[in-house]
Design an enzyme around this catalytic site. Structure first.
Site, PDB file in Angstrom:
ATOM      1  N   TYR A   1      11.844  31.511  10.197  1.00  0.00           N
ATOM      2  CA  TYR A   1      10.566  32.228  10.253  1.00  0.00           C
ATOM      3  C   TYR A   1      10.120  32.476  11.686  1.00  0.00           C
ATOM      4  CZ  TYR A   1       9.666  31.688   5.253  1.00  0.00           C
ATOM      5  OH  TYR A   1       9.729  31.760   3.890  1.00  0.00           O
TER       6      TYR A   1
ATOM      7  N   LYS B   1       0.835  -1.207   0.000  1.00  0.00           N
ATOM      8  CA  LYS B   1       0.000   0.000   0.000  1.00  0.00           C
ATOM      9  C   LYS B   1       0.870   1.258   0.000  1.00  0.00           C
ATOM     10  CE  LYS B   1      -1.992  -0.859   3.903  1.00  0.00           C
ATOM     11  NZ  LYS B   1      -2.876  -0.702   5.077  1.00  0.00           N
TER      12      LYS B   1
END
Length: 396
Positions: A287, A61
């Protein structure tokens, strides 16, 4: 890697020519390496543990948990896998387009309009309720087509699955339908990794369902339940097929397992340093000025970030490896950059390897460790690395 007693993995900076890969990996500043030799070793260990009478269905998967479905499928089949499992039709067709003709089970929902495609490509479909069974029967009616199905029984997971009281009647209906090949019956454990007692309750329920099916004359080729954690909890859940995912990739299915040393991590993730600078005390980094230097600090910038799958929030990566030493991230993770405090590491240079996940020197950072940092699990760590990050395949 086992280096034997007394053998240290001292870090040696490789020449620049060895730090650059070919092709797309050379054009991209970080790279995921997939060790197919480790994958092969893990599969052989699993096969030896369960015995030759039990088939192995390799769970692929989410692009083989981010490792690359086609490449992993080939290596798995070459080393003892008998069947494959994916989530949906798109994942199955990717394997068929890669000329992989092994049996493939679709574990999740398949729309009615996609059932003819499943038949055309020899795919097995999961039936998980009466409506799903009706779609399969309708798609094959009067068409001269044969659809392979596995019935999934909900024994306590509470997701997709036929409830036990109606499983018998539904399976008999499917068995009696000319266009349906009732190939398998299976279930999925909710707590095999952390609550074996509940797993045992699910197993009892599944065994009762099987007994009822046998009394009703319903026979199937494949019976499966055991995921990776169940493989380590005893052989009464093996039946004639096992369905491992995590163990294939060298990830621990449960904490502090005695078997953890028997498997090898398959994936590592590396980038390199783009810039090194020394900042004075109380300098902002990143930031929001979320980090400020406490003294004179050396900061390295690496070109990787949350767009690549390196978690930013609410919990982020904490450390990386540089020259075989741990170095903490400083400030917020940006879209495609991180900043690292390397004040304690001598002679850090542009181009130096930065290990985000994997081994360097005597130390390693595992997906399981990263999972504790981000308050998640190793599944999320490996599947969240963006497809844009090149995968390089080795076999050692």
């Amino acid at each position: 890697m086992d280096n034997g007693p007394g053998l240290a993995l001292a870090y040696t900076r490789p020449p620049m020519t060895e730090r650059l890969a070919n092709g797309r990996a050379a054009a991209y500043p970080s790279c995921v390496t997939i060790d197919l030799g480790a994958l092969a070793s893990n599969i052989r260990w699993i096969k030896a543990r369960v015995g030759g009478h039990v088939a192995l269905m390799a769970v692929l998967k989410a692009d083989a948990y981010g490792h690359g479905a086609a490449e992993v499928a080939r290596a798995a089949l070459q080393n003892g896998a008998d069947l494959l499992a994916v989530a949906n039709m798109a994942e199955a067709l990717e394997l068929r387009e890669a000329h992989i003709d092994a049996p493939i089970l679709l574990l999740s929902y398949v729309p009615a309009e996609a059932i003819p495609t499943a038949i055309a490509h020899g795919l097995s479909v999961t039936v998980f309720d009466e409506a799903c069974a009706a779609r399969c029967i309708s798609a094959t009616a009067n068409a001269g087509l044969m659809l392979k199905v596995h019935v999934k029984v909900d024994t306590g997971m509470g997701r997709l699955g036929v409830l036990p009281p109606v499983t018998n009647a539904l399976c008999r209906q499917l068995q009696d339908t000319s266009g349906i090949d009732l190939e398998g019956v299976y279930t999925h454990f909710a707590t095999a990794d952390d609550d074996p007692a509940y797993m045992r309750e699910q197993l009892k329920t599944f065994n009762r369902v099987q007994s009822q099916l046998r009394r009703a004359g319903v026979g199937v080729k494949y019976i499966h339940a055991a995921n990776s954690a169940a493989l380590l909890n005893g052989d009464d859940s093996y039946f004639n097929v096992i369905r491992p995912g995590l163990l294939l990739y060298g990830l621990e299915p449960m904490p502090n397992s005695a078997f953890a040393q028997q498997i090898r991590p398959v994936m590592s993730w590396r980038t390199q340093i783009a810039q090194v600078k020394t900042l004075p005390p109380d300098s902002p980094v990143g930031y929001g000025r979320a980090y400020r230097t406490r003294g004179r600090e050396t900061i390295a910038v690496a070109p990787v970030g949350y767009a690549d799958g390196l978690r930013r929030t609410p919990y982020s990566w904490r450390e990386v490896l540089i020259q075989g030493q741990r170095a903490p991230l400083a400030g917020r993770v940006s879209m495609e950059k991180i900043t690292i405090n390397v004040s304690h590491i001598r002679d850090v240079a542009v181009g130096d390897e930065v290990v985000l996940m994997g081994r360097q020197g005597d130390d390693s950072i595992s997906a399981d460790e990263i999972a504790t940092w981000i308050h998640s699990n190793s599944y999320e760590v490996v599947t969240s690395i963006a497809p844009r990050v090149p995968r390089t395949y080795i076999n050692r």
